[in-house]
Design a protein around this motif. Sequence first.
Motif, PDB file in Angstrom:
ATOM      1  N   UNK A 332       0.848  -1.192   0.000  1.00  0.00           N
ATOM      2  CA  UNK A 332       0.000   0.000   0.000  1.00  0.00           C
ATOM      3  C   UNK A 332       0.879   1.235   0.000  1.00  0.00           C
ATOM      4  N   UNK A 333       0.395   2.277  -0.698  1.00  0.00           N
ATOM      5  CA  UNK A 333       1.138   3.529  -0.763  1.00  0.00           C
ATOM      6  C   UNK A 333       0.243   4.705  -0.419  1.00  0.00           C
ATOM      7  N   UNK A 334       0.875   5.763   0.065  1.00  0.00           N
ATOM      8  CA  UNK A 334       0.149   7.007   0.318  1.00  0.00           C
ATOM      9  C   UNK A 334       0.667   8.061  -0.645  1.00  0.00           C
ATOM     10  N   UNK A 335      -0.252   8.811  -1.230  1.00  0.00           N
ATOM     11  CA  UNK A 335       0.139   9.912  -2.111  1.00  0.00           C
ATOM     12  C   UNK A 335      -0.758  11.103  -1.774  1.00  0.00           C
ATOM     13  N   UNK A 336      -0.140  12.291  -1.754  1.00  0.00           N
ATOM     14  CA  UNK A 336      -0.904  13.483  -1.398  1.00  0.00           C
ATOM     15  C   UNK A 336      -0.878  14.456  -2.568  1.00  0.00           C
ATOM     16  N   UNK A 337      -2.050  14.835  -3.047  1.00  0.00           N
ATOM     17  CA  UNK A 337      -2.168  15.808  -4.133  1.00  0.00           C
ATOM     18  C   UNK A 337      -2.731  17.100  -3.540  1.00  0.00           C
ATOM     19  N   UNK A 338      -2.057  18.224  -3.835  1.00  0.00           N
ATOM     20  CA  UNK A 338      -2.479  19.490  -3.222  1.00  0.00           C
ATOM     21  C   UNK A 338      -2.553  20.593  -4.258  1.00  0.00           C
ATOM     22  N   UNK A 339      -3.292  21.638  -3.886  1.00  0.00           N
ATOM     23  CA  UNK A 339      -3.221  22.874  -4.667  1.00  0.00           C
ATOM     24  C   UNK A 339      -1.812  23.433  -4.469  1.00  0.00           C
ATOM     25  N   UNK A 340      -1.362  24.274  -5.378  1.00  0.00           N
ATOM     26  CA  UNK A 340       0.037  24.700  -5.310  1.00  0.00           C
ATOM     27  C   UNK A 340       0.240  25.774  -4.248  1.00  0.00           C
ATOM     28  N   UNK A 341       1.478  25.823  -3.760  1.00  0.00           N
ATOM     29  CA  UNK A 341       1.874  26.896  -2.859  1.00  0.00           C
ATOM     30  C   UNK A 341       1.628  26.649  -1.380  1.00  0.00           C
ATOM     31  N   UNK A 342       1.247  25.445  -1.006  1.00  0.00           N
ATOM     32  CA  UNK A 342       1.043  25.158   0.424  1.00  0.00           C
ATOM     33  C   UNK A 342       2.370  24.738   1.068  1.00  0.00           C
ATOM     34  N   UNK A 343       2.524  24.973   2.381  1.00  0.00           N
ATOM     35  CA  UNK A 343       3.728  24.488   3.068  1.00  0.00           C
ATOM     36  C   UNK A 343       3.758  22.957   3.094  1.00  0.00           C
ATOM     37  N   UNK A 344       4.888  22.416   3.495  1.00  0.00           N
ATOM     38  CA  UNK A 344       5.068  20.969   3.536  1.00  0.00           C
ATOM     39  C   UNK A 344       4.060  20.275   4.439  1.00  0.00           C
ATOM     40  N   UNK A 345       3.663  19.048   4.053  1.00  0.00           N
ATOM     41  CA  UNK A 345       2.681  18.322   4.855  1.00  0.00           C
ATOM     42  C   UNK A 345       3.356  17.316   5.797  1.00  0.00           C
ATOM     43  N   UNK A 346       2.597  16.851   6.772  1.00  0.00           N
ATOM     44  CA  UNK A 346       3.106  15.847   7.707  1.00  0.00           C
ATOM     45  C   UNK A 346       3.118  14.471   7.051  1.00  0.00           C
ATOM     46  N   UNK A 347       4.108  13.669   7.409  1.00  0.00           N
ATOM     47  CA  UNK A 347       4.107  12.266   7.004  1.00  0.00           C
ATOM     48  C   UNK A 347       4.918  11.960   5.762  1.00  0.00           C
ATOM     49  N   UNK A 348       5.227  12.986   4.945  1.00  0.00           N
ATOM     50  CA  UNK A 348       5.950  12.700   3.696  1.00  0.00           C
ATOM     51  C   UNK A 348       7.398  13.190   3.762  1.00  0.00           C
TER      52      UNK A 348
END
Length: 348
Positions: A332-348
């Motif tokens: 299993x894998x986790x992938x995070x897709x975000x709108x641009x320009x946000x600060x770094x996320x937790x866990x990655x």
Amino acid sequence: MSLKDRIIRLIEADGPMPISMFMQMALHDPSEGYYATRSGLGQDFTTAPETSQVFGELLGAWVVHEWDVLGRPQPFHLVELGPGRGTLMVDALRAMSSSETGRACLGALQLILVEASPALRKVQAERLQHASPVFVDDLQDVPEGQMLLLANEFLDCLPARQFERDTDGTDWFEVRIGSENGELTYGRVRADLDWLLKQTVGALDHQPGLRTLCEILSHRKHPFRALFVDYGPMDQPPAGSLRAYKDGAQVDPLDQPGAQDLTVDVDFGALKTEAETAGLEILGPLPQGQFLLALGAEARMQSLVRANPNDARSIFEATKRLVDPSEMGNRFKAICLSSSGLPRTAGF
Ligand code: SAH
């Protein structure tokens, strides 16, 4: 007429059916589709939130962290795609209520569940009654506004087409479903698709829904993060991955459409490419085990054990199943897709 007979009749009228259409009918047919009519989850197959509460609790902590990073928007949409029996969200919301920031986040969120199945909506509405969820049919229908989105084992039910090259490697064919003497069978038809001709592999499964998903996300006007956890390869496309499950065992996908779960592996490489094309920011994919450990799986497990010392063994075993590379941790894998320009996320 049974769903299987209706599929056979359609094939007789219209020719061999793409696997994507078969999946769509077998999973979502209003009168007999697997998801549409039954809540066989936990019986035919088991998912991470159904394995251990640690999974939903850690994702709840992730939501609180990301909400803080987004500047604590109030209100914001907490969206789940394909919530199944609602277990992930039940655990996530409960975990959120244990910290001050979490409680503020709970006060700010509007819960939106994207669920195709009337049978599962009913289960979700009951179990999540306290959070007054709003149900929508499609991600497209989630209102504008800042959003955090969770989806576990959702992408693997998006219908896939299967393609393979001729044995001498020159021509591409599509694997389709035909009928013979009242039974469904696999066959092949020529596939002259431009994008296929550029492929270097010998076979691949293609989920058109991955592009649609990225496009819908890219059209959102406000900041968002969307976290997907699912199984599938990262480095090359999956091929021939259609599988069926009934009563915890793998069965023939063509055997009893509607009575068994269907799934394919997710092409994380293709998802990344589609997300890039749509202008989204991408983190991961990362193995689930690594992701959950980074979110604090071990500490979460230990505090559960302290609160329930008699269940120490089963708590440990279930958590291990989620993170151990030889169990769910790597597949299993986790992938995070975000709108641009946000600060770094937790866990990655
Ligand atoms: N996330 C849950 C359930 C996974 S099963 C868990 O981890 O336990 C897949 C879920 O996605 C089911 O709730 C199913 O009904 C839903 N689903 C599948 N395809 C969908 C679609 N196209 N639109 C909305 N929901 C869908």
